[in-house]
Design a protein around this motif. Structure first.
Motif, PDB file in Angstrom:
ATOM      1  N   GLY A 159       0.860  -1.174   0.000  1.00  0.00           N
ATOM      2  CA  GLY A 159       0.000   0.000   0.000  1.00  0.00           C
ATOM      3  C   GLY A 159       0.899   1.227   0.000  1.00  0.00           C
ATOM      4  O   GLY A 159       1.525   1.537  -1.004  1.00  0.00           O
ATOM      5  N   HIS A 160       0.990   1.898   1.133  1.00  0.00           N
ATOM      6  CA  HIS A 160       1.934   3.008   1.306  1.00  0.00           C
ATOM      7  C   HIS A 160       2.795   2.665   2.508  1.00  0.00           C
ATOM      8  O   HIS A 160       2.319   2.652   3.650  1.00  0.00           O
ATOM      9  CB  HIS A 160       1.176   4.323   1.542  1.00  0.00           C
ATOM     10  N   LEU A 161       4.064   2.349   2.259  1.00  0.00           N
ATOM     11  CA  LEU A 161       4.942   1.917   3.344  1.00  0.00           C
ATOM     12  C   LEU A 161       5.222   3.076   4.297  1.00  0.00           C
ATOM     13  O   LEU A 161       5.708   4.128   3.883  1.00  0.00           O
ATOM     14  CB  LEU A 161       6.260   1.387   2.772  1.00  0.00           C
ATOM     15  N   GLU A 162       4.936   2.870   5.571  1.00  0.00           N
ATOM     16  CA  GLU A 162       5.145   3.912   6.574  1.00  0.00           C
ATOM     17  C   GLU A 162       6.016   3.455   7.736  1.00  0.00           C
ATOM     18  O   GLU A 162       6.531   4.295   8.483  1.00  0.00           O
ATOM     19  CB  GLU A 162       3.794   4.378   7.137  1.00  0.00           C
ATOM     20  N   ASP A 163       6.178   2.161   7.918  1.00  0.00           N
ATOM     21  CA  ASP A 163       6.873   1.645   9.091  1.00  0.00           C
ATOM     22  C   ASP A 163       8.140   0.894   8.706  1.00  0.00           C
ATOM     23  O   ASP A 163       8.246   0.321   7.613  1.00  0.00           O
ATOM     24  CB  ASP A 163       5.954   0.713   9.883  1.00  0.00           C
ATOM     25  N   ILE A 164       9.095   0.884   9.608  1.00  0.00           N
ATOM     26  CA  ILE A 164      10.348   0.162   9.408  1.00  0.00           C
ATOM     27  C   ILE A 164      10.096  -1.309   9.731  1.00  0.00           C
ATOM     28  O   ILE A 164       9.936  -1.683  10.897  1.00  0.00           O
ATOM     29  CB  ILE A 164      11.457   0.748  10.304  1.00  0.00           C
ATOM     30  N   ILE A 165      10.054  -2.129   8.684  1.00  0.00           N
ATOM     31  CA  ILE A 165       9.681  -3.535   8.861  1.00  0.00           C
ATOM     32  C   ILE A 165      10.756  -4.505   8.382  1.00  0.00           C
ATOM     33  O   ILE A 165      10.612  -5.724   8.536  1.00  0.00           O
ATOM     34  CB  ILE A 165       8.364  -3.851   8.124  1.00  0.00           C
ATOM     35  N   GLY A 166      11.837  -3.993   7.794  1.00  0.00           N
ATOM     36  CA  GLY A 166      12.887  -4.876   7.312  1.00  0.00           C
ATOM     37  C   GLY A 166      12.461  -5.623   6.064  1.00  0.00           C
ATOM     38  O   GLY A 166      11.583  -5.204   5.321  1.00  0.00           O
ATOM     39  N   GLY A 167      13.111  -6.767   5.843  1.00  0.00           N
ATOM     40  CA  GLY A 167      12.795  -7.570   4.666  1.00  0.00           C
ATOM     41  C   GLY A 167      13.444  -6.999   3.421  1.00  0.00           C
ATOM     42  O   GLY A 167      14.551  -6.470   3.460  1.00  0.00           O
ATOM     43  N   GLY A 168      12.741  -7.103   2.314  1.00  0.00           N
ATOM     44  CA  GLY A 168      13.274  -6.610   1.057  1.00  0.00           C
ATOM     45  C   GLY A 168      14.328  -7.520   0.475  1.00  0.00           C
ATOM     46  O   GLY A 168      14.582  -8.622   0.963  1.00  0.00           O
ATOM     47  N   VAL A 169      15.001  -7.033  -0.559  1.00  0.00           N
ATOM     48  CA  VAL A 169      15.965  -7.851  -1.277  1.00  0.00           C
ATOM     49  C   VAL A 169      17.129  -8.277  -0.385  1.00  0.00           C
ATOM     50  O   VAL A 169      17.712  -9.344  -0.594  1.00  0.00           O
ATOM     51  CB  VAL A 169      16.476  -7.081  -2.525  1.00  0.00           C
ATOM     52  N   TRP A 170      17.438  -7.482   0.630  1.00  0.00           N
ATOM     53  CA  TRP A 170      18.561  -7.799   1.508  1.00  0.00           C
ATOM     54  C   TRP A 170      18.138  -8.584   2.748  1.00  0.00           C
ATOM     55  O   TRP A 170      18.965  -8.889   3.592  1.00  0.00           O
ATOM     56  CB  TRP A 170      19.278  -6.509   1.937  1.00  0.00           C
ATOM     57  N   ARG A 171      16.846  -8.874   2.864  1.00  0.00           N
ATOM     58  CA  ARG A 171      16.325  -9.621   4.022  1.00  0.00           C
ATOM     59  C   ARG A 171      16.769  -8.957   5.330  1.00  0.00           C
ATOM     60  O   ARG A 171      17.303  -9.592   6.244  1.00  0.00           O
ATOM     61  CB  ARG A 171      16.766 -11.078   3.975  1.00  0.00           C
ATOM     62  N   LEU A 172      16.504  -7.690   5.418  1.00  0.00           N
ATOM     63  CA  LEU A 172      16.915  -6.914   6.576  1.00  0.00           C
ATOM     64  C   LEU A 172      16.074  -7.250   7.800  1.00  0.00           C
ATOM     65  O   LEU A 172      14.871  -7.503   7.689  1.00  0.00           O
ATOM     66  CB  LEU A 172      16.769  -5.418   6.279  1.00  0.00           C
ATOM     67  N   ALA A 173      16.700  -7.218   8.956  1.00  0.00           N
ATOM     68  CA  ALA A 173      15.939  -7.241  10.197  1.00  0.00           C
ATOM     69  C   ALA A 173      15.278  -5.875  10.365  1.00  0.00           C
ATOM     70  O   ALA A 173      15.801  -4.868   9.886  1.00  0.00           O
ATOM     71  CB  ALA A 173      16.852  -7.522  11.376  1.00  0.00           C
ATOM     72  N   PRO A 174      14.139  -5.782  11.005  1.00  0.00           N
ATOM     73  CA  PRO A 174      13.541  -4.467  11.246  1.00  0.00           C
ATOM     74  C   PRO A 174      14.513  -3.550  11.989  1.00  0.00           C
ATOM     75  O   PRO A 174      15.020  -3.907  13.050  1.00  0.00           O
ATOM     76  CB  PRO A 174      12.311  -4.788  12.098  1.00  0.00           C
ATOM     77  N   GLY A 175      14.801  -2.397  11.405  1.00  0.00           N
ATOM     78  CA  GLY A 175      15.742  -1.467  12.014  1.00  0.00           C
ATOM     79  C   GLY A 175      17.188  -1.654  11.598  1.00  0.00           C
ATOM     80  O   GLY A 175      18.056  -0.870  11.993  1.00  0.00           O
ATOM     81  N   GLU A 176      17.460  -2.664  10.778  1.00  0.00           N
ATOM     82  CA  GLU A 176      18.810  -2.872  10.267  1.00  0.00           C
ATOM     83  C   GLU A 176      19.085  -1.860   9.153  1.00  0.00           C
ATOM     84  O   GLU A 176      18.216  -1.573   8.334  1.00  0.00           O
ATOM     85  CB  GLU A 176      18.962  -4.290   9.729  1.00  0.00           C
ATOM     86  N   VAL A 177      20.303  -1.335   9.114  1.00  0.00           N
ATOM     87  CA  VAL A 177      20.681  -0.366   8.090  1.00  0.00           C
ATOM     88  C   VAL A 177      21.570  -1.031   7.047  1.00  0.00           C
ATOM     89  O   VAL A 177      22.052  -2.148   7.239  1.00  0.00           O
ATOM     90  CB  VAL A 177      21.390   0.858   8.707  1.00  0.00           C
ATOM     91  N   THR A 178      21.795  -0.311   5.939  1.00  0.00           N
ATOM     92  CA  THR A 178      22.602  -0.862   4.850  1.00  0.00           C
ATOM     93  C   THR A 178      23.897  -0.064   4.715  1.00  0.00           C
ATOM     94  O   THR A 178      24.331   0.614   5.638  1.00  0.00           O
ATOM     95  CB  THR A 178      21.810  -0.861   3.529  1.00  0.00           C
ATOM     96  N   ASP A 179      24.498  -0.155   3.536  1.00  0.00           N
ATOM     97  CA  ASP A 179      25.789   0.496   3.309  1.00  0.00           C
ATOM     98  C   ASP A 179      25.723   2.014   3.464  1.00  0.00           C
ATOM     99  O   ASP A 179      26.720   2.645   3.816  1.00  0.00           O
ATOM    100  CB  ASP A 179      26.343   0.129   1.929  1.00  0.00           C
ATOM    101  N   ASP A 180      24.565   2.609   3.212  1.00  0.00           N
ATOM    102  CA  ASP A 180      24.448   4.063   3.314  1.00  0.00           C
ATOM    103  C   ASP A 180      24.829   4.553   4.710  1.00  0.00           C
ATOM    104  O   ASP A 180      25.661   5.453   4.868  1.00  0.00           O
ATOM    105  CB  ASP A 180      23.009   4.494   2.995  1.00  0.00           C
ATOM    106  N   THR A 181      24.215   3.969   5.718  1.00  0.00           N
ATOM    107  CA  THR A 181      24.504   4.365   7.096  1.00  0.00           C
ATOM    108  C   THR A 181      25.861   3.848   7.545  1.00  0.00           C
ATOM    109  O   THR A 181      26.605   4.545   8.244  1.00  0.00           O
ATOM    110  CB  THR A 181      23.407   3.855   8.040  1.00  0.00           C
ATOM    111  N   ALA A 182      26.211   2.627   7.141  1.00  0.00           N
ATOM    112  CA  ALA A 182      27.489   2.040   7.561  1.00  0.00           C
ATOM    113  C   ALA A 182      28.662   2.893   7.097  1.00  0.00           C
ATOM    114  O   ALA A 182      29.612   3.153   7.852  1.00  0.00           O
ATOM    115  CB  ALA A 182      27.614   0.626   7.016  1.00  0.00           C
ATOM    116  N   MET A 183      28.605   3.376   5.850  1.00  0.00           N
ATOM    117  CA  MET A 183      29.710   4.186   5.344  1.00  0.00           C
ATOM    118  C   MET A 183      29.664   5.605   5.907  1.00  0.00           C
ATOM    119  O   MET A 183      30.708   6.244   6.079  1.00  0.00           O
ATOM    120  CB  MET A 183      29.718   4.185   3.818  1.00  0.00           C
ATOM    121  N   THR A 184      28.478   6.095   6.216  1.00  0.00           N
ATOM    122  CA  THR A 184      28.358   7.377   6.911  1.00  0.00           C
ATOM    123  C   THR A 184      29.046   7.300   8.268  1.00  0.00           C
ATOM    124  O   THR A 184      29.759   8.233   8.678  1.00  0.00           O
ATOM    125  CB  THR A 184      26.877   7.756   7.079  1.00  0.00           C
TER     126      THR A 184
END
Length: 294
Positions: free
Chosen positions: A40-65
């Protein structure tokens, strides 16, 4: 500006990057239509996606920051060696998500970042990705002097991205951040820095391009979202529901929104969800101390 407000803006910046990243990580590489059908319209941090993220897990953007921030904190006068060491330490953890240009540079690095980035640009045929833009905000948080801020901003970009469009986007972006830290209004700060550039029209008009990882496309969408959203939540939700390179567009737009609205302007459901929130809070405190000591 009083110190309490500056501290809120610095902390809001780092959390803004992380929230935009974590929210957009769910929808990265999806189309807007696919997102609508699934969430629908994503509003919450739920994880998942192509990287199978845990809810609240960050990716390279935050890690490199985080790498850029901690590298600067280790040696503010000449941070390149420290930033580079932290980049490689992070790379050796085998992160889930890493951009092709950055991976190429890291695999070929033998002691000279600028030379390696130049060779990577030749080998790949281009290096105009958004990977240096996504991580550059800590420079604006660390250096009160505009000239020094621009020098380090360009340096950290050229470590991996040998493309003048990346340099330009990073400098414009961090000059906007510099204005926001000084108390300017968000739209006015953006207008001042993109006037006369290829990004100016996107303040009002939706960009005529995909939300891709090309630095120009990314920054067009960032400028448009920030200029037309009413609050922090709308900024990161717009980015996440675009799809494409949504985690990076979310991180980049979320960082500036975090400065402008401050940490208290980010809903607690977002800040509390971030898995590395304690580390971000510690870095924010150290950057505040550095900014106010200069």
């Amino acid at each position: 500006m009083n110190n309490q407000l500056l501290q809120s803006r610095i902390k809001g910046c780092l959390f803004g990057v992380a929230v935009g990243d974590a929210l957009g990580g769910t929808t990265e590489f999806m189309s807007a239509r696919e997102i609508q059908a699934r969430y629908g319209h994503l509003e919450d941090i739920i994880g998942g996606g192509v990287w199978r993220l845990a809810p609240g897990e960050v990716t390279d953007d935050t890690a490199m920051t985080v790498c850029v921030a901690e590298g600067i904190l280790e040696n503010p006068a000449e941070p390149m060696e420290k930033i580079g060491r932290l980049f490689l330490e992070w790379y050796n953890t085998r992160p889930k998500d890493i951009g092709n240009i950055i991976r190429h540079v890291f695999e070929r690095y033998e002691g000279d970042w600028f030379e390696t980035a130049f060779v990577a640009d030749l080998e790949l045929g281009q290096s105009g990705g958004n990977g240096s833009l996504m991580r550059c905000l800590p420079v604006a948080l660390a250096y009160a002097d505009l000239g020094e801020m621009e020098r380090v901003t360009t340096m950290q970009s050229r470590m991996t991205h040998y493309d003048p469009r990346c340099d330009e986007a990073c400098r414009i972006y961090n000059r906007i951040a510099h204005r926001l830290l000084g108390g300017e209004e968000l739209r006015a700060a953006i207008q001042s820095e993109v006037a006369g550039t290829m990004y100016e029209d996107s303040i009002k008009a939706e960009p005529d391009c995909e939300p891709s990882g090309f630095v120009v496309h990314t920054f067009l969408w960032v400028v448009h979202i920030l200029s037309n959203a009413a609050n922090f939540s709308e900024v990161v939700q717009r980015a996440a529901n675009l799809g494409g390179d949504s985690d990076t567009i979310g991180a980049i737009s979320g960082g500036l929104a975090g400065i402008y609205y401050g940490y208290e302007g980010i809903p607690a459901k977002y800040t509390e969800a971030i898995l590395i929130k304690d580390r971000l809070s510690q870095i924010a405190s150290r950057l505040f101390a550095l900014q106010t000591s200069s």
